[in-house]
Design a protein around this motif. Sequence first.
Motif, mmCIF file in Angstrom:
data_model
loop_
_atom_site.group_PDB
_atom_site.id
_atom_site.type_symbol
_atom_site.label_atom_id
_atom_site.label_comp_id
_atom_site.label_asym_id
_atom_site.label_seq_id
_atom_site.Cartn_x
_atom_site.Cartn_y
_atom_site.Cartn_z
ATOM 1 N N ARG A 13 44.963 55.806 43.622
ATOM 2 C CA ARG A 13 46.388 55.447 43.729
ATOM 3 C C ARG A 13 46.913 54.755 42.484
ATOM 4 O O ARG A 13 48.096 54.434 42.404
ATOM 5 C CB ARG A 13 46.579 54.524 44.940
ATOM 6 C CG ARG A 13 46.377 55.207 46.280
ATOM 7 C CD ARG A 13 46.829 54.308 47.420
ATOM 8 N NE ARG A 13 46.001 53.103 47.491
ATOM 9 C CZ ARG A 13 44.903 52.988 48.243
ATOM 10 N NH1 ARG A 13 44.521 54.018 48.977
ATOM 11 N NH2 ARG A 13 44.214 51.869 48.258
ATOM 12 N N SER A 14 46.080 54.522 41.478
ATOM 13 C CA SER A 14 46.517 53.820 40.266
ATOM 14 C C SER A 14 47.205 54.786 39.300
ATOM 15 O O SER A 14 47.153 56.005 39.462
ATOM 16 C CB SER A 14 45.308 53.159 39.589
ATOM 17 O OG SER A 14 44.369 54.152 39.211
ATOM 18 N N GLU A 15 47.849 54.211 38.276
ATOM 19 C CA GLU A 15 48.548 55.015 37.286
ATOM 20 C C GLU A 15 47.553 55.701 36.361
ATOM 21 O O GLU A 15 46.462 55.188 36.091
ATOM 22 C CB GLU A 15 49.489 54.137 36.467
ATOM 23 C CG GLU A 15 50.587 53.497 37.298
ATOM 24 C CD GLU A 15 51.493 52.643 36.442
ATOM 25 O OE1 GLU A 15 51.209 52.527 35.228
ATOM 26 O OE2 GLU A 15 52.475 52.101 36.977
ATOM 27 N N VAL A 16 47.912 56.868 35.892
ATOM 28 C CA VAL A 16 47.052 57.677 35.020
ATOM 29 C C VAL A 16 47.707 57.827 33.675
ATOM 30 O O VAL A 16 48.918 58.100 33.581
ATOM 31 C CB VAL A 16 46.793 59.067 35.647
ATOM 32 C CG1 VAL A 16 45.947 59.921 34.719
ATOM 33 C CG2 VAL A 16 46.125 58.921 37.000
ATOM 34 N N ASN A 40 37.955 44.148 38.826
ATOM 35 C CA ASN A 40 36.743 44.860 39.207
ATOM 36 C C ASN A 40 36.886 46.319 38.822
ATOM 37 O O ASN A 40 37.912 46.738 38.269
ATOM 38 C CB ASN A 40 36.472 44.704 40.720
ATOM 39 C CG ASN A 40 37.689 45.075 41.542
ATOM 40 O OD1 ASN A 40 38.286 46.124 41.336
ATOM 41 N ND2 ASN A 40 38.067 44.195 42.464
ATOM 42 N N GLU A 41 35.863 47.098 39.113
ATOM 43 C CA GLU A 41 35.872 48.509 38.721
ATOM 44 C C GLU A 41 36.913 49.320 39.473
ATOM 45 O O GLU A 41 37.313 50.387 39.024
ATOM 46 C CB GLU A 41 34.482 49.107 38.953
ATOM 47 C CG GLU A 41 33.413 48.554 38.008
ATOM 48 C CD GLU A 41 32.069 49.221 38.227
ATOM 49 O OE1 GLU A 41 31.944 49.944 39.230
ATOM 50 O OE2 GLU A 41 31.168 49.022 37.406
ATOM 51 N N ASP A 42 37.323 48.835 40.643
ATOM 52 C CA ASP A 42 38.327 49.575 41.410
ATOM 53 C C ASP A 42 39.678 49.601 40.703
ATOM 54 O O ASP A 42 40.512 50.459 40.992
ATOM 55 C CB ASP A 42 38.494 48.958 42.801
ATOM 56 C CG ASP A 42 37.241 49.148 43.643
ATOM 57 O OD1 ASP A 42 36.423 50.007 43.279
ATOM 58 O OD2 ASP A 42 37.103 48.436 44.665
ATOM 59 N N ASP A 43 39.931 48.634 39.775
ATOM 60 C CA ASP A 43 41.215 48.573 39.080
ATOM 61 C C ASP A 43 41.229 49.391 37.792
ATOM 62 O O ASP A 43 42.266 49.478 37.126
ATOM 63 C CB ASP A 43 41.560 47.117 38.749
ATOM 64 C CG ASP A 43 41.716 46.289 40.014
ATOM 65 O OD1 ASP A 43 42.116 46.875 41.037
ATOM 66 O OD2 ASP A 43 41.441 45.078 39.966
ATOM 67 N N LEU A 44 40.112 49.958 37.404
ATOM 68 C CA LEU A 44 40.083 50.756 36.184
ATOM 69 C C LEU A 44 40.898 52.027 36.345
ATOM 70 O O LEU A 44 40.889 52.658 37.406
ATOM 71 C CB LEU A 44 38.642 51.131 35.835
ATOM 72 C CG LEU A 44 37.771 50.012 35.249
ATOM 73 C CD1 LEU A 44 36.338 50.493 35.149
ATOM 74 C CD2 LEU A 44 38.278 49.588 33.883
ATOM 75 N N PRO A 45 41.608 52.450 35.307
ATOM 76 C CA PRO A 45 42.319 53.726 35.364
ATOM 77 C C PRO A 45 41.334 54.882 35.515
ATOM 78 O O PRO A 45 40.203 54.840 35.036
ATOM 79 C CB PRO A 45 43.046 53.786 34.015
ATOM 80 C CG PRO A 45 43.116 52.373 33.558
ATOM 81 C CD PRO A 45 41.884 51.718 34.076
ATOM 82 N N LEU A 46 41.800 55.902 36.186
ATOM 83 C CA LEU A 46 40.939 57.056 36.439
ATOM 84 C C LEU A 46 40.486 57.721 35.148
ATOM 85 O O LEU A 46 39.379 58.264 35.072
ATOM 86 C CB LEU A 46 41.694 58.068 37.322
ATOM 87 C CG LEU A 46 40.896 59.297 37.778
ATOM 88 C CD1 LEU A 46 39.702 58.868 38.622
ATOM 89 C CD2 LEU A 46 41.789 60.245 38.564
ATOM 90 N N SER A 47 41.306 57.663 34.102
ATOM 91 C CA SER A 47 40.952 58.317 32.841
ATOM 92 C C SER A 47 39.734 57.690 32.193
ATOM 93 O O SER A 47 39.027 58.335 31.427
ATOM 94 C CB SER A 47 42.147 58.267 31.879
ATOM 95 O OG SER A 47 42.513 56.910 31.641
ATOM 96 N N LEU A 48 39.466 56.400 32.461
ATOM 97 C CA LEU A 48 38.312 55.745 31.879
ATOM 98 C C LEU A 48 37.022 56.070 32.627
ATOM 99 O O LEU A 48 35.936 55.820 32.124
ATOM 100 C CB LEU A 48 38.517 54.228 31.878
ATOM 101 C CG LEU A 48 39.682 53.712 31.044
ATOM 102 C CD1 LEU A 48 39.757 52.201 31.144
ATOM 103 C CD2 LEU A 48 39.529 54.142 29.593
ATOM 104 N N LEU A 49 37.130 56.579 33.833
ATOM 105 C CA LEU A 49 35.953 56.848 34.648
ATOM 106 C C LEU A 49 35.430 58.259 34.459
ATOM 107 O O LEU A 49 34.292 58.556 34.802
ATOM 108 C CB LEU A 49 36.279 56.633 36.133
ATOM 109 C CG LEU A 49 36.763 55.229 36.501
ATOM 110 C CD1 LEU A 49 37.139 55.171 37.972
ATOM 111 C CD2 LEU A 49 35.701 54.204 36.176
#
Length: 248
Positions: A13-16, A40-49
């Motif tokens: 649900r975070s911004e990309v 925490n890791e849940d707040d990282l943007p999806l692009s970094l994962l």
Amino acid sequence: MLDINNLPGSPLRSEVEVFNNGDELESSQAEYLSSDNFDNEDDLPLSLLIKRSKIVQIPSKSNWVRDDLVQRLPEWNNSDTEKCLLSSTETFLLFFNDEIIHSFVEYFNQYAISRNRPGDISSDEICSFLGILLLSGYVCLPRREMYWENSKDTKNDVVSGAISRNRFRFVMQNLHCSDNTKLNPADKIFYVRPLFEMLNKRFIQLAPNEKHHSVDESMVPYFGRHGTKQSKANLSGGDTNSDAVQLV
């Protein structure tokens, strides 16, 4: 470490942020990783994962072929039709033939003599013993000795007329189907290995007498310790503390 195939809800649900330049993406990653912009890791943007990996090209033409399955089974030969019309007793004797009966007699007498007991069992007594075991499967009594009692509701004339109670008990105590002097510690079923081999040979020889075979398993309650013992939970997928030996 998060798995891209199993992400929690907050990263989804975070911004990309989308970058067209690979160098710009790497610098952005370094900036995010060196900062404290996330708790925490849940707040990282999806692009970094997402780990950049080599794209695998899926061939447009698959290897599947639409055709009928070909059975690679031996041809059924029903040349010996007489054996297909045998009774239940005659069919049983096809498998427990003279070779198996004689092996019981040999190993029985050998074991009894090694324990300073009379080694005088005969083939007829082994056959009577096996017949009583089969009969006890569908004429069940609470105790084995009740087949020889004088009570009219328990005594079985077929059993008592075939073998005495003490003789049956003697056979039960000394029955063997392998040579104990040649024990193989690595073989967990050494004591029944010769019987299995002889039966398997008969199964292969007599298989052409039927076109369709049904193979099933039975659960035998067993509370001792043995390497071939399996729990019912492992066999049926349920939860139970009982153990059993699986026979196929």
